[in-house]
Every structure is written in structure tokens, then in C-alpha cells.
Design a protein around this motif. Structure first.
Motif, PDB file in Angstrom:
ATOM      1  N   GLU A 183     -16.333   4.993   1.113  1.00 49.81           N
ATOM      2  CA  GLU A 183     -15.626   3.964   0.223  1.00 49.81           C
ATOM      3  C   GLU A 183     -16.123   4.263  -1.196  1.00 49.81           C
ATOM      4  O   GLU A 183     -15.658   4.183  -2.410  1.00 49.81           O
ATOM      5  CB  GLU A 183     -15.884   2.693   0.762  1.00 49.81           C
ATOM      6  CG  GLU A 183     -14.769   2.586   2.017  1.00 49.81           C
ATOM      7  CD  GLU A 183     -14.720   1.291   2.507  1.00 49.81           C
ATOM      8  OE1 GLU A 183     -15.937   0.360   2.249  1.00 49.81           O
ATOM      9  OE2 GLU A 183     -14.234   0.838   3.528  1.00 49.81           O
ATOM     10  N   ARG A 184     -17.697   4.214  -1.308  1.00 46.93           N
ATOM     11  CA  ARG A 184     -18.228   4.283  -2.533  1.00 46.93           C
ATOM     12  C   ARG A 184     -18.102   5.415  -3.194  1.00 46.93           C
ATOM     13  O   ARG A 184     -17.925   5.189  -4.517  1.00 46.93           O
ATOM     14  CB  ARG A 184     -19.971   4.091  -2.374  1.00 46.93           C
ATOM     15  CG  ARG A 184     -20.816   4.032  -3.373  1.00 46.93           C
ATOM     16  CD  ARG A 184     -22.043   3.771  -3.065  1.00 46.93           C
ATOM     17  NE  ARG A 184     -23.016   3.753  -4.366  1.00 46.93           N
ATOM     18  CZ  ARG A 184     -23.141   2.662  -5.138  1.00 46.93           C
ATOM     19  NH1 ARG A 184     -22.576   1.561  -4.877  1.00 46.93           N
ATOM     20  NH2 ARG A 184     -23.767   2.889  -6.111  1.00 46.93           N
ATOM     21  N   MET A 185     -17.625   6.582  -2.620  1.00 46.19           N
ATOM     22  CA  MET A 185     -17.380   7.796  -3.605  1.00 46.19           C
ATOM     23  C   MET A 185     -16.009   7.835  -3.627  1.00 46.19           C
ATOM     24  O   MET A 185     -15.505   8.965  -4.110  1.00 46.19           O
ATOM     25  CB  MET A 185     -18.185   8.969  -2.932  1.00 46.19           C
ATOM     26  CG  MET A 185     -19.800   8.838  -2.571  1.00 46.19           C
ATOM     27  SD  MET A 185     -20.470  10.223  -1.774  1.00 46.19           S
ATOM     28  CE  MET A 185     -21.869   9.440  -1.143  1.00 46.19           C
ATOM     29  N   SER A 206      -5.194   6.943  11.014  1.00 47.05           N
ATOM     30  CA  SER A 206      -5.419   8.227  10.135  1.00 47.05           C
ATOM     31  C   SER A 206      -6.875   8.602  10.716  1.00 47.05           C
ATOM     32  O   SER A 206      -7.231   7.720  11.362  1.00 47.05           O
ATOM     33  CB  SER A 206      -5.465   7.829   8.856  1.00 47.05           C
ATOM     34  OG  SER A 206      -6.494   7.124   8.220  1.00 47.05           O
ATOM     35  N   VAL A 207      -7.246   9.735  10.276  1.00 49.19           N
ATOM     36  CA  VAL A 207      -8.723  10.074  10.777  1.00 49.19           C
ATOM     37  C   VAL A 207      -9.611   9.131  10.071  1.00 49.19           C
ATOM     38  O   VAL A 207     -10.759   8.839  10.847  1.00 49.19           O
ATOM     39  CB  VAL A 207      -8.949  11.548   9.986  1.00 49.19           C
ATOM     40  CG1 VAL A 207      -8.204  12.757  10.734  1.00 49.19           C
ATOM     41  CG2 VAL A 207      -8.755  11.811   8.624  1.00 49.19           C
ATOM     42  N   TYR A 208      -9.398   8.576   9.014  1.00 48.21           N
ATOM     43  CA  TYR A 208     -10.284   7.588   8.095  1.00 48.21           C
ATOM     44  C   TYR A 208     -10.333   6.256   9.088  1.00 48.21           C
ATOM     45  O   TYR A 208     -11.468   5.752   9.251  1.00 48.21           O
ATOM     46  CB  TYR A 208      -9.925   7.110   6.971  1.00 48.21           C
ATOM     47  CG  TYR A 208     -10.721   6.191   6.199  1.00 48.21           C
ATOM     48  CD1 TYR A 208     -12.082   6.395   6.039  1.00 48.21           C
ATOM     49  CD2 TYR A 208     -10.275   4.745   5.769  1.00 48.21           C
ATOM     50  CE1 TYR A 208     -12.737   5.365   5.568  1.00 48.21           C
ATOM     51  CE2 TYR A 208     -11.108   3.855   5.344  1.00 48.21           C
ATOM     52  CZ  TYR A 208     -12.266   4.238   5.188  1.00 48.21           C
ATOM     53  OH  TYR A 208     -13.118   3.294   4.552  1.00 48.21           O
ATOM     54  N   GLY A 209      -9.365   5.874   9.781  1.00 46.63           N
ATOM     55  CA  GLY A 209      -9.231   5.073  10.530  1.00 46.63           C
ATOM     56  C   GLY A 209     -10.764   4.724  11.704  1.00 46.63           C
ATOM     57  O   GLY A 209     -10.939   3.846  12.339  1.00 46.63           O
ATOM     58  N   LEU A 245     -10.070   7.612  -0.017  1.00 46.69           N
ATOM     59  CA  LEU A 245      -8.549   7.638  -0.316  1.00 46.69           C
ATOM     60  C   LEU A 245      -7.722   8.588   0.167  1.00 46.69           C
ATOM     61  O   LEU A 245      -6.488   8.077   0.845  1.00 46.69           O
ATOM     62  CB  LEU A 245      -8.515   7.726  -1.617  1.00 46.69           C
ATOM     63  CG  LEU A 245      -9.216   6.388  -2.571  1.00 46.69           C
ATOM     64  CD1 LEU A 245      -9.046   6.542  -3.894  1.00 46.69           C
ATOM     65  CD2 LEU A 245      -8.837   5.193  -2.031  1.00 46.69           C
ATOM     66  N   THR A 246      -7.911   9.809   0.287  1.00 47.56           N
ATOM     67  CA  THR A 246      -6.927  10.996   0.733  1.00 47.56           C
ATOM     68  C   THR A 246      -6.946  10.999   2.306  1.00 47.56           C
ATOM     69  O   THR A 246      -6.020  11.276   2.879  1.00 47.56           O
ATOM     70  CB  THR A 246      -7.301  12.296   0.201  1.00 47.56           C
ATOM     71  OG1 THR A 246      -8.759  12.522   0.477  1.00 47.56           O
ATOM     72  CG2 THR A 246      -7.064  12.340  -1.324  1.00 47.56           C
ATOM     73  N   LEU A 247      -7.916  10.408   2.916  1.00 52.47           N
ATOM     74  CA  LEU A 247      -7.963  10.614   4.207  1.00 52.47           C
ATOM     75  C   LEU A 247      -7.307   9.727   4.978  1.00 52.47           C
ATOM     76  O   LEU A 247      -6.982   9.861   6.317  1.00 52.47           O
ATOM     77  CB  LEU A 247      -9.595  10.294   4.582  1.00 52.47           C
ATOM     78  CG  LEU A 247     -10.855  11.107   4.273  1.00 52.47           C
ATOM     79  CD1 LEU A 247     -12.001  10.590   4.697  1.00 52.47           C
ATOM     80  CD2 LEU A 247     -10.578  12.568   4.792  1.00 52.47           C
ATOM     81  N   LYS A 248      -6.818   8.699   4.448  1.00 50.43           N
ATOM     82  CA  LYS A 248      -5.765   7.599   4.922  1.00 50.43           C
ATOM     83  C   LYS A 248      -4.340   8.109   4.594  1.00 50.43           C
ATOM     84  O   LYS A 248      -3.492   7.206   4.767  1.00 50.43           O
ATOM     85  CB  LYS A 248      -6.102   6.337   4.763  1.00 50.43           C
ATOM     86  CG  LYS A 248      -6.145   6.150   3.247  1.00 50.43           C
ATOM     87  CD  LYS A 248      -6.812   4.305   3.133  1.00 50.43           C
ATOM     88  CE  LYS A 248      -7.094   4.127   1.626  1.00 50.43           C
ATOM     89  NZ  LYS A 248      -7.353   2.504   1.523  1.00 50.43           N
ATOM     90  N   VAL A 266       0.751  -1.091   0.054  1.00 57.10           N
ATOM     91  CA  VAL A 266      -0.046   0.048  -0.158  1.00 57.10           C
ATOM     92  C   VAL A 266       0.927   1.415  -0.109  1.00 57.10           C
ATOM     93  O   VAL A 266       0.604   2.511   0.165  1.00 57.10           O
ATOM     94  CB  VAL A 266      -1.109   0.038   1.155  1.00 57.10           C
ATOM     95  CG1 VAL A 266      -2.068  -1.176   1.051  1.00 57.10           C
ATOM     96  CG2 VAL A 266      -0.333  -0.059   2.589  1.00 57.10           C
ATOM     97  N   GLY A 267       2.176   1.304  -0.324  1.00 54.53           N
ATOM     98  CA  GLY A 267       3.004   2.191  -0.442  1.00 54.53           C
ATOM     99  C   GLY A 267       3.477   2.866   0.882  1.00 54.53           C
ATOM    100  O   GLY A 267       4.000   4.126   0.847  1.00 54.53           O
ATOM    101  N   GLU A 268       3.530   2.225   1.908  1.00 53.45           N
ATOM    102  CA  GLU A 268       3.978   2.506   3.244  1.00 53.45           C
ATOM    103  C   GLU A 268       5.481   2.078   3.639  1.00 53.45           C
ATOM    104  O   GLU A 268       5.442   0.671   3.245  1.00 53.45           O
ATOM    105  CB  GLU A 268       3.131   2.369   4.426  1.00 53.45           C
ATOM    106  CG  GLU A 268       1.681   2.944   4.249  1.00 53.45           C
ATOM    107  CD  GLU A 268       0.486   2.284   4.826  1.00 53.45           C
ATOM    108  OE1 GLU A 268       1.050   1.750   5.907  1.00 53.45           O
ATOM    109  OE2 GLU A 268      -0.533   2.911   4.833  1.00 53.45           O
ATOM    110  N   PHE A 269       6.102   2.852   4.167  1.00 55.68           N
ATOM    111  CA  PHE A 269       7.257   2.131   4.835  1.00 55.68           C
ATOM    112  C   PHE A 269       7.197   1.374   5.987  1.00 55.68           C
ATOM    113  O   PHE A 269       6.095   1.898   6.811  1.00 55.68           O
ATOM    114  CB  PHE A 269       8.466   3.336   5.114  1.00 55.68           C
ATOM    115  CG  PHE A 269       8.819   3.912   3.913  1.00 55.68           C
ATOM    116  CD1 PHE A 269       9.993   3.533   2.977  1.00 55.68           C
ATOM    117  CD2 PHE A 269       8.542   5.300   3.813  1.00 55.68           C
ATOM    118  CE1 PHE A 269      10.328   4.228   1.980  1.00 55.68           C
ATOM    119  CE2 PHE A 269       9.065   6.095   2.492  1.00 55.68           C
ATOM    120  CZ  PHE A 269       9.859   5.438   1.715  1.00 55.68           C
ATOM    121  N   SER A 270       7.878   0.371   6.499  1.00 53.15           N
ATOM    122  CA  SER A 270       7.474  -0.333   7.636  1.00 53.15           C
ATOM    123  C   SER A 270       7.829   0.241   8.532  1.00 53.15           C
ATOM    124  O   SER A 270       9.001   1.066   8.871  1.00 53.15           O
ATOM    125  CB  SER A 270       8.394  -1.589   7.413  1.00 53.15           C
ATOM    126  OG  SER A 270       8.280  -2.323   8.608  1.00 53.15           O
TER     127      SER A 270
END
Length: 737
Positions: free
Chosen positions: A434-436, A415-418, A440-443, A379-383
Motif C-alpha cells: 500500500e505504501r508503495m 483478487s490476489v491482493y485479497g 493498485l493493479t493487484l486488485k 470503486v469502478g466495479e459492476f455490481s
């Protein structure tokens, strides 16, 4: 007598002719004396490969390696076999059965005969690419495996040979790969002994290693009629896949059980028939695949975007042990659920949580130990797991395995989405986001937000519902399609923070939402243009709680605000909104401007719409107060009549109104400055602008086209309307037309 002699003559002559032709045929087509012997014969002649030759014969590969073909063989010596048998409790060669012999032989063979210096070249569909490869497909592959599914039942399956959600390819045997570690390849990538010995701690790195073995530099590149021989000091046996290793290691059973939620079993008639022919078993055989996660950990190939791309890359995985999974589940994944809720319960109610959890532990690339901290996961994150957390490292047949004592703290959960994703009380808001694709940016941890959460209960009370059977639009609003209304609501609940500090909601202020509309806060209450529209009921909604993140929990990219209701947008058009503010009353600072507006052709008295103000866009109205309007009349910038009949005066009023309405909105909040276009245009059609020169929390100054500076009346400003902010000016603006 003469006849007999005549016959003997012709027989001798024919024999001579045939003999001559055979000699000519053999000379042309016969095996050249200089051609090296096949692999089997050469190994036989060397003298120290007796056990390996025995395995070749036992496995049925004598003919394959003793005749024409093209193979690369990594041949273990008798000494290597002695060590292998000792390590595996095999008393003597006779105890090596045909199944093990076949696995050993096929694991030591790769397709195509190649010298060592060519093994680091990638044989792509576009041709050879020098120095890109460190793996080759071996001859060995697993076929049908068995697993106990309980109640005395056994399931037969074969592993998929493609990634998740991709159909199994019947023509691909899913061959296992072997990895090698050559000095040129390693040094070019900043790799060395540490990387190799992390995987093979009891082996010595020479820069000429394959698996745990060393290749003998003095007995390599041995040319044979049917390929090349490279002598090794250890017996090579195909490693397990990541999937197989997890099945056999109870230390990681908790993580494996999560992976199992995403495994699928699909009946395959062709493999079933093939298995019956080979074994006599008539049981059904299934293809085990994975769906819903980023990688299939039982796929022995790589992406298969190129037939041989597994030569150049590998998948990797960090797998937390059982204790780490249990702790993380309690602290994060099941944080908002009642005691006794299991991860299985979570999967069936909100599988996205476990999808994100698994994907954060997957890497779609080979991760080397010395470069672990620089690698980005699926998902593009460093460990966030450090090398100190790594307790086990293995180079398996289809990927690199890191066993850890900690879980990856995925950004999405912190994240705030969490806060929405993890809490079942906000599942409706989560599904809508998610539907809209607004989640994506919230996380993204580097983009900061204030996310205002609205519970399922409150959304239902607002008239929303979720009908999963209505595939065209499961989000319902008052019985009809509800996506547009929900999108508008959600946009009011997402506040980009940029580099600004987290607002103190116990004070007073105004915030710009994701859609450019504004919301206000005052002493732990919030309001929007829609809530201010309410005739009966609270116009300000209480804040129940606030969650500011830290390194262990909560959002690291802003703040989550739990609101006891929803912020909505006003449905009242500007003209009617001004009336609701009391603009029709003489005491209102907006009264004089309101009179000119409602008497002008720009205004529609039937619906309160101002011509030029488009639905869905944001505007700012800068309304001169009554004294300022009187000054404009005195200066000749407005006619004295609010409804003049002369066209010149009508145009003067129209342009005056238009120049005080800007496209895009700005609040008195210390943020936006610069030029804003108005609705007023010159004869060429160019929009006239004014400049916000000063914008502070308690001060706003606007400069007009004649370079005049006008102050705002802050106490009467920041009025929230339908996609409009209304400010009161202590003077008026001149467009200069």
C-alpha cells in the motif's frame, strides 16, 4: 372673518394637490390590477386547500406565501390530506401540530418560482442547461438531532453538508431535496414506469410525478405574484436521508454498525449557541461527518462542485441485511482470523478491509432500477448483486437506497491482493504494498498475476521491521531505511501472467517478475538470483500452499502462492557471479569468454562490474561456449591472445563482448522474441541489435547482423544473476562492423 375664509381656501387647495399626487403615485407605483394574487390568497380562493392553508398558518408561513417572494409550491388538496391523515393515524386536522405542519409546508416548497417545463433544466453556475435536472432543493432541512449513546447519555448533532473529509460549511443549511419524474427527462434516458414504481409501488406513473404524488396537469403552472402553484394529489413530506433511514431500520443494523466506525463527531460552537437560543438547551452540538470512506450518507447535497449540482445527480447505496453481512464477514472478511474476532476488532487492526467493503456498496451517481446492472460503484466495479437480491428500493432525500439479501463481492477481496489484505499474518507485506502503491493493479480483476506471499515472520527474519513512529520511512531494514530493499523484494514476488495459464509449480520453469527479473520454480520450490547467492542455507524455498480462485473465494485474477521465505535479488556483480558459476574453471562452457572478459578494459577486477552495464537495469548475456570461442579465433573474429596489445585487436575483443550483452532480459521460456539492442555501437553511436527468432521452452535461436542463426545450449542457460540472465550459445554472434 376674512382670515378664516383665507385659511379654509388654502386647506382645500392643499388637500386637492395632495390627493392628486397620491392618485399619480398609486397609478405609477401601485399594484397592477392584472397581477395575480400571492400564493396564499390564490389557494384560499380555490376552496379545496383548507387543511394546507391551516398548516401554512400554523407553521408561520402565511406571511411568506402571502407576500412578495419567489417560490414553487406543490400544494396538496384537502382530499390528499384526508388520505395522509388516514395513513398516519391522525384523527383530524387539530392533531397536526406546529412541528408537523412546518415540515409539510416547507417540504412542499422549493426555491424560485418555476413552471413545470423549467424544472428539468439545471441551473448551473454557467447558466441554464436544458433537460439535465430531476431534483430541487426544498425549503425544509433538519436541524439538531439527538441519539442515545448509552449509559443514559444523549448526543446532539447536526449532519454534515459536505462529503467525507471536507469541513462542514456553516452557511449551508443542508436542505433536503425532492425528486420528480417527468416524461421528457425519463424517456430521454430510457427510463419509465418501472423505474418510478420501483420506488413508489402504490403510485401510478403519469410522467408528471413528484415523489409519490401526481401533479394535476389541469391545475399546474398557476402563476402567482410570488411564484407558481402546482396542485398534487398527495401530501409531500421530506424523506429521510440514507443515514436516517439506516438509524431507524434494524434490518440493516450490521451494515450501519460498520458505517459507524467511519463516523466522526466534531464540536461546533456556533451551532451549539444557535441551538441554545432556539431551544434553551445548553448541551454541546457536534457535526456528524464521515471519514475514510467514499461518500457521506448524511450529506443532503451532492458533490458541491457546482452550487446546484444536486439538481442533476444523487448518490446511491446497496445495503445488505444483517444475515448477509454476518455470512459475508465469516466467509470473507474474518476468514483468516480466530473464532470470536469481531468486525470492530478488524476495524482497529486493519481498517482498510472495511473501507473497501463499504466503498464497494456506494455509488457516486443516481442508479435507476432498470439500469442497475450497468451501474459502476464507487470503486469502478459492476455490481455482483443482482436485481433478484434486491428486496427494497427507496428514493430517499439524498440518495437511492437498495436493500439486499447479499453483499457486494468486491474485487479486492477476490483478487490476489485479497489474500494479503485479509490475512493478518501478511500485514507487513500489505502495508508495504500500500505504501508503495503496488497494490493498485493487484486488485484489478482483468490483470492477472501470480502473487507470492511472504509472512510477517519471514520478513522480520530477513532483517525488515516496521516502525510507524518513523514517519520518513517506517519500513526498516537492518536498522536503516528499508523501502528500497523492500521494493526490490516485493517486485520479485509479483509475477504478471498476462494471458498465460497459471504455472504448475510442481514442474520446472522460469518466470519473469514485475521488475523484469526472473525467478525459477522446480517441484514446489522457488529460487531467485538472491537465494542462489546464499553460501550456506537453502537456495530453493519451499511452497507451502497455493490458492487458485473460484466464484466464492480466492483470487479471480490469478494465483496466490504462499512461500516459506522471501525471494531476493543478488548483490553479486556479473563478473563475480560468473566466477561463482565456475567460469574460471576450464571445464566450464563459459571459461573462454570469461578469460577474454576479465582481461578486457570493460571489466573491473576490483568489483566485478562490466562497463556499460548500468545498475538497476536488466540484461541478457549470450556467452558463446568454449568451442564457439575457438571458432571465432579461427575465423579471425577474435585475436588468439586474450589480452592483445594492438588497438585493433583490443577493439575487436571489446565489440565482441559488447555484442553478446543485450539490454533487457529474455529467458528461454517460449515468450519473448524480436529484436534486442546490444551494448555494441557503430562509429555513429547506433546500438547494434540481434533477433530472437525462436523462443520455445526448450529451444532458443538468435540471428545476428550477418543473418546467421545461432542455437542456445538450453541445459547451460537461464542462469540467474544480478538483474541478468545468462545463456550459453553453441556458436557466436557477428556484429558485422
Amino acid at each position: 372673518m376674512l382670515s378664516s375664509k383665507f385659511n379654509l381656501f388654502w386647506i382645500a387647495l392643499l388637500t386637492t394637490i395632495v390627493s392628486c399626487r397620491k392618485e399619480a403615485f398609486d397609478a405609477y407605483y401601485g399594484r397592477p390590477d392584472w397581477l395575480a394574487s400571492p400564493i396564499y390568497q390564490q389557494l384560499d380562493s380555490m376552496g379545496d386547500f383548507k387543511t394546507y392553508l391551516s398548516c401554512i398558518e400554523l407553521s408561520g408561513y402565511k406571511n411568506t406565501l402571502g407576500t412578495a417572494g419567489s417560490w414553487t409550491v406543490f400544494a396538496p388538496t384537502d382530499q390528499a390530506f384526508d388520505q395522509f391523515m388516514q395513513e398516519n393515524g391522525i384523527s383530524n386536522v387539530s392533531k397536526i401540530d406546529a412541528q408537523l405542519a412546518e415540515k409539510i409546508v416547507r417540504s412542499s416548497m422549493i426555491y424560485d418560482g418555476e413552471r413545470l417545463e423549467k424544472l428539468n433544466d439545471y441551473f448551473s453556475a454557467k447558466g441554464w442547461q436544458q433537460g439535465f435536472a430531476f431534483r430541487r432543493r426544498s425549503v425544509y432541512y433538519d436541524f439538531v438531532e439527538k441519539e442515545d449513546v448509552g449509559n443514559g447519555k444523549i448526543r446532539r448533532f447536526i449532519s454534515t453538508n459536505r462529503g467525507p473529509n471536507i469541513a462542514y460549511a456553516i452557511s449551508d443549511n443542508n436542505n433536503k431535496h425532492i425528486s420528480y419524474f417527468f416524461k421528457d427527462y425519463m424517456s430521454q434516458r430510457g427510463l419509465g414506469a418501472m423505474d418510478y414504481q420501483s420506488f413508489y409501488p402504490t403510485s401510478v406513473y403519469t410522467g408528471l410525478n413528484i415523489g409519490a404524488a401526481q401533479i394535476d396537469p389541469k391545475r399546474s403552472n398557476i402563476s402567482a405574484e410570488n411564484g407558481y402553484i402546482h396542485v398534487v394529489d398527495k401530501v409531500l413530506v421530506a424523506d429521510k436521508s440514507i443515514d436516517q433511514y439506516l438509524r431507524d431500520n434494524k434490518s440493516y443494523s450490521a451494515f450501519k454498525s460498520i458505517l459507524d466506525f467511519f463516523s466522526t463527531y466534531t464540536y461546533n460552537a456556533e451551532i451549539t449557541r444557535k441551538n441554545e437560543v432556539l431551544t434553551g438547551e445548553k448541551d454541546s452540538v457536534f457535526v456528524k461527518s464521515y471519514t475514510g470512506i467514499g461518500l457521506a450518507v448524511n450529506n443532503e447535497n451532492y458533490a458541491k462542485e457546482d452550487p446546484n449540482d444536486a439538481q442533476t445527480n444523487n448518490i446511491s447505496i446497496t445495503v445488505p441485511n444483517n444475515e448477509a453481512v454476518s455470512n459475508y464477514a465469516k466467509r470473507v472478511l474474518l476468514k483468516y482470523y480466530p473464532q470470536g474476532t469481531t468486525l470492530k476488532d478488524l476495524f482497529y487492526t486493519n481498517p482498510t478491509v472495511l473501507t473497501e467493503f463499504v466503498n464497494s456498496h456506494l455509488y457516486n451517481t443516481q442508479v435507476w432500477p432498470s439500469q442497475f446492472a450497468q451501474a459502476q460503484n464507487f470503486v469502478g466495479e459492476f455490481s455482483k448483486v443482482t436485481t433478484a437480491n434486491i428486496k427494497e428500493m427507496k428514493m430517499l432525500s439524498n440518495g437511492t437506497f437498495y436493500g439486499t439479501d447479499a453483499c457486494q463481492a468486491a474485487n479486492v477481496f477476490h483478487s490476489v491482493y485479497g489474500n494479503v489484505l485479509l490475512d493478518p499474518k501478511y500485514s507487513f507485506m500489505r502495508r508495504a504494498l500500500e505504501r508503495m502503491s503496488m497494490n493498485l493493479t493487484l486488485k484489478i480483476p482483468t490483470i492477472r498475476y501470480m502473487l507470492i506471499l511472504v509472512s510477517d515472520k519471514k520478513l522480520y527474519e530477513m532483517g525488515f521491521d516496521y516502525d510507524s513512529y518513523n514517519t520518513s520511512d517506517p519500513i526498516r531494514f537492518n536498522g536503516g531505511n528499508g523501502t528500497p530493499e523492500m521494493r526490490e523484494v516485493l517486485m520479485s514476488h509479483i509475477i504478471p501472467l498476462g494471458n498465460d495459464p497459471i504455472p504448475d509449480l510442481s514442474g520446472n520453469g522460469i518466470l519473469e517478475s514485475y521488475a523484469g527479473e526472473y525467478v525459477k520454480f522446480s517441484q514446489m520450490k522457488m529460487s531467485s538470483s538472491g537465494t542462489m547467492d546464499i553460501e550456506s542455507g537453502p537456495q530453493q524455498i519451499p511452497v507451502d500452499s497455493i490458492n487458485i480462485g473460484n466464484q466464492l473465494s480466492g483470487p479471480l485474477n490469478g494465483v496466490a502462492v504462499y512461500l516459506n521465505g522471501g525471494l531476493t535479488s543478488s548483490n553479486t556483480n556479473i563478473g563475480f557471479f560468473l566466477k561463482k558459476l565456475g567460469a574460471d574453471q576450464a571445464a566450464s562452457p563459459f571459461n573462454s569468454f570469461y578469460k577474454y572478459l576479465t582481461a578486457n578494459a570493460l571489466y573491473s577486477a576490483t568489483d566485478g562490474v562490466i562497463k556499460g552495464v548500468e545498475l538497476g537495469l536488466n540484461y541478457t548475456m549470450l556467452i558463446p561456449n568454449n568451442a564457439a570461442i575457438a571458432s571465432a579465433v579461427a575465423n579471425g573474429d577474435l585475436p588468439s591472445s586474450i589480452a592483445p596489445t594492438a588497438q585493433a585487436d583490443i577493439d575487436k575483443v571489446t565489440r565482441f563482448i559488447q555484442y553478446h550483452i543485450t539490454r533487457n532480459s529474455f529467458a528461454i521460456d517460449g515468450k519473448k522474441t524480436g529484436y534486442f539492442q546490444s551494448l555494441c555501437k557503430n562509429v555513429e553511436g547506433d546500438a547494434q541489435s540481434m533477433q530472437v527468432s525462436v523462443n520455445q521452452i526448450n529451444k532458443l535461436q538468435v540471428v545476428d547482423n550477418l543473418n546467421r542463426t545461432i542455437d542456445a545450449d538450453v541445459d547451460q542457460s537461464n542462469q540467474l544473476g544480478q538483474r541478468v540472465l545468462i545463456h550459453s550459445l553453441k556458436g557466436y554472434l557477428k556484429h558485422g562492423l
